[in-house]
Design a protein around this motif. Sequence first.
Motif, PDB file in Angstrom:
ATOM      1  N   SER A  72       0.853  -1.186   0.000  1.00  0.00           N
ATOM      2  CA  SER A  72       0.000   0.000   0.000  1.00  0.00           C
ATOM      3  C   SER A  72       0.888   1.235   0.000  1.00  0.00           C
ATOM      4  CB  SER A  72      -0.907   0.002   1.237  1.00  0.00           C
ATOM      5  OG  SER A  72      -0.132   0.122   2.407  1.00  0.00           O
ATOM      6  N   ALA A  73       0.267   2.378  -0.142  1.00  0.00           N
ATOM      7  CA  ALA A  73       1.038   3.627  -0.161  1.00  0.00           C
ATOM      8  C   ALA A  73       1.803   3.803   1.152  1.00  0.00           C
ATOM      9  CB  ALA A  73       0.104   4.811  -0.395  1.00  0.00           C
ATOM     10  N   GLY A  74       1.179   3.502   2.261  1.00  0.00           N
ATOM     11  CA  GLY A  74       1.835   3.634   3.559  1.00  0.00           C
ATOM     12  C   GLY A  74       3.035   2.709   3.701  1.00  0.00           C
ATOM     13  N   ARG A  75       2.911   1.509   3.156  1.00  0.00           N
ATOM     14  CA  ARG A  75       4.025   0.551   3.237  1.00  0.00           C
ATOM     15  C   ARG A  75       5.173   0.933   2.311  1.00  0.00           C
ATOM     16  NH1 ARG A  75       3.176  -4.933   5.272  1.00  0.00           N
ATOM     17  NH2 ARG A  75       1.291  -4.863   6.527  1.00  0.00           N
ATOM     18  N   ILE A  76       4.939   1.818   1.387  1.00  0.00           N
ATOM     19  CA  ILE A  76       6.005   2.328   0.526  1.00  0.00           C
ATOM     20  C   ILE A  76       6.598   3.604   1.126  1.00  0.00           C
ATOM     21  CG2 ILE A  76       6.553   3.220  -1.768  1.00  0.00           C
ATOM     22  CD1 ILE A  76       5.910   0.234  -1.763  1.00  0.00           C
ATOM     23  N   VAL A  77       5.737   4.482   1.613  1.00  0.00           N
ATOM     24  CA  VAL A  77       6.185   5.783   2.125  1.00  0.00           C
ATOM     25  C   VAL A  77       6.969   5.643   3.423  1.00  0.00           C
ATOM     26  CG1 VAL A  77       5.367   7.989   3.058  1.00  0.00           C
ATOM     27  CG2 VAL A  77       4.368   7.077   0.967  1.00  0.00           C
ATOM     28  N   CYS A  78       6.516   4.829   4.339  1.00  0.00           N
ATOM     29  CA  CYS A  78       7.163   4.733   5.654  1.00  0.00           C
ATOM     30  C   CYS A  78       8.613   4.237   5.582  1.00  0.00           C
ATOM     31  CB  CYS A  78       6.329   3.888   6.592  1.00  0.00           C
ATOM     32  SG  CYS A  78       4.803   4.737   7.085  1.00  0.00           S
ATOM     33  N   PRO A  79       8.922   3.170   4.858  1.00  0.00           N
ATOM     34  CA  PRO A  79      10.337   2.807   4.720  1.00  0.00           C
ATOM     35  C   PRO A  79      11.149   3.905   4.023  1.00  0.00           C
ATOM     36  CG  PRO A  79       8.992   0.921   4.198  1.00  0.00           C
ATOM     37  CD  PRO A  79       8.065   2.097   4.340  1.00  0.00           C
ATOM     38  N   GLY A  80      10.514   4.612   3.099  1.00  0.00           N
ATOM     39  CA  GLY A  80      11.201   5.742   2.464  1.00  0.00           C
ATOM     40  C   GLY A  80      11.549   6.830   3.469  1.00  0.00           C
ATOM     41  N   LEU A  81      10.659   7.062   4.419  1.00  0.00           N
ATOM     42  CA  LEU A  81      10.935   8.045   5.462  1.00  0.00           C
ATOM     43  C   LEU A  81      12.062   7.576   6.382  1.00  0.00           C
ATOM     44  CD1 LEU A  81       7.283   9.080   6.408  1.00  0.00           C
ATOM     45  CD2 LEU A  81       8.997  10.470   5.226  1.00  0.00           C
ATOM     46  N   ILE A  82      12.111   6.283   6.641  1.00  0.00           N
ATOM     47  CA  ILE A  82      13.205   5.746   7.458  1.00  0.00           C
ATOM     48  C   ILE A  82      14.535   5.983   6.753  1.00  0.00           C
ATOM     49  CG2 ILE A  82      14.248   3.624   8.358  1.00  0.00           C
ATOM     50  CD1 ILE A  82      11.355   2.600   8.808  1.00  0.00           C
ATOM     51  N   VAL A  83      14.592   5.656   5.475  1.00  0.00           N
ATOM     52  CA  VAL A  83      15.826   5.846   4.705  1.00  0.00           C
ATOM     53  C   VAL A  83      16.207   7.317   4.645  1.00  0.00           C
ATOM     54  CG1 VAL A  83      16.849   5.640   2.399  1.00  0.00           C
ATOM     55  CG2 VAL A  83      15.546   3.743   3.361  1.00  0.00           C
ATOM     56  N   SER A  84      15.229   8.196   4.416  1.00  0.00           N
ATOM     57  CA  SER A  84      15.548   9.626   4.344  1.00  0.00           C
ATOM     58  C   SER A  84      16.024  10.149   5.698  1.00  0.00           C
ATOM     59  CB  SER A  84      14.347  10.434   3.842  1.00  0.00           C
ATOM     60  OG  SER A  84      13.287  10.382   4.761  1.00  0.00           O
ATOM     61  N   GLY A  85      15.514   9.618   6.789  1.00  0.00           N
ATOM     62  CA  GLY A  85      15.984  10.018   8.108  1.00  0.00           C
ATOM     63  C   GLY A  85      17.427   9.618   8.346  1.00  0.00           C
ATOM     64  N   VAL A  86      17.801   8.418   7.930  1.00  0.00           N
ATOM     65  CA  VAL A  86      19.182   7.957   8.082  1.00  0.00           C
ATOM     66  C   VAL A  86      20.116   8.776   7.201  1.00  0.00           C
ATOM     67  CG1 VAL A  86      20.735   6.010   7.717  1.00  0.00           C
ATOM     68  CG2 VAL A  86      18.548   5.660   8.849  1.00  0.00           C
ATOM     69  N   VAL A  87      19.675   9.067   5.976  1.00  0.00           N
ATOM     70  CA  VAL A  87      20.491   9.925   5.095  1.00  0.00           C
ATOM     71  C   VAL A  87      20.662  11.296   5.717  1.00  0.00           C
ATOM     72  CG1 VAL A  87      20.506  11.089   2.841  1.00  0.00           C
ATOM     73  CG2 VAL A  87      19.917   8.670   2.986  1.00  0.00           C
ATOM     74  N   GLY A  88      19.613  11.836   6.312  1.00  0.00           N
ATOM     75  CA  GLY A  88      19.708  13.121   6.997  1.00  0.00           C
ATOM     76  C   GLY A  88      20.706  13.078   8.141  1.00  0.00           C
ATOM     77  N   LEU A  89      20.711  12.002   8.912  1.00  0.00           N
ATOM     78  CA  LEU A  89      21.694  11.868   9.990  1.00  0.00           C
ATOM     79  C   LEU A  89      23.115  11.865   9.436  1.00  0.00           C
ATOM     80  CD1 LEU A  89      20.140   9.129  12.294  1.00  0.00           C
ATOM     81  CD2 LEU A  89      20.560  11.520  12.880  1.00  0.00           C
ATOM     82  N   LYS A  90      23.306  11.170   8.337  1.00  0.00           N
ATOM     83  CA  LYS A  90      24.626  11.091   7.735  1.00  0.00           C
ATOM     84  C   LYS A  90      25.064  12.459   7.195  1.00  0.00           C
ATOM     85  CE  LYS A  90      28.343   9.321   6.000  1.00  0.00           C
ATOM     86  NZ  LYS A  90      29.515   9.378   6.803  1.00  0.00           N
ATOM     87  N   LEU A  91      24.133  13.189   6.596  1.00  0.00           N
ATOM     88  CA  LEU A  91      24.469  14.496   6.032  1.00  0.00           C
ATOM     89  C   LEU A  91      24.784  15.525   7.116  1.00  0.00           C
ATOM     90  CD1 LEU A  91      21.918  14.785   3.109  1.00  0.00           C
ATOM     91  CD2 LEU A  91      24.357  14.265   2.969  1.00  0.00           C
ATOM     92  N   MET A  92      24.194  15.368   8.295  1.00  0.00           N
ATOM     93  CA  MET A  92      24.440  16.284   9.391  1.00  0.00           C
ATOM     94  C   MET A  92      25.759  16.003  10.092  1.00  0.00           C
ATOM     95  SD  MET A  92      22.127  18.410   9.459  1.00  0.00           S
ATOM     96  CE  MET A  92      20.755  18.562   8.381  1.00  0.00           C
ATOM     97  N   HIS A  93      26.384  14.893   9.768  1.00  0.00           N
ATOM     98  CA  HIS A  93      27.671  14.509  10.383  1.00  0.00           C
ATOM     99  C   HIS A  93      28.699  15.470   9.965  1.00  0.00           C
ATOM    100  CE1 HIS A  93      31.044  12.124  11.633  1.00  0.00           C
ATOM    101  NE2 HIS A  93      31.514  12.164  10.408  1.00  0.00           N
TER     102      HIS A  93
END
Length: 55
Positions: free
Chosen positions: A34-55
């Motif tokens: 479903s849309a939620g099952r696609i969007v939520c893992p995408g948000l997890i990945v974008s959060g980790v990328v954000g953590l890496k970029l803030m390093h």
Amino acid sequence: MRSIPIGTGYAVWVAIGAVGTAVYGMIALGDPVSAGRIVCPGLIVSGVVGLKLMH
């Protein structure tokens, strides 16, 4: 672990496990997609990328 903080490294490994398990379930085990099952893992990945970029 010398190049990134331990918290970011832990987040990366947890994200790989969570997103990998969700994708595996949808592809191999026939879990509903479903849309939620696609969007939520995408948000997890974008959060980790954000953590890496803030390093």
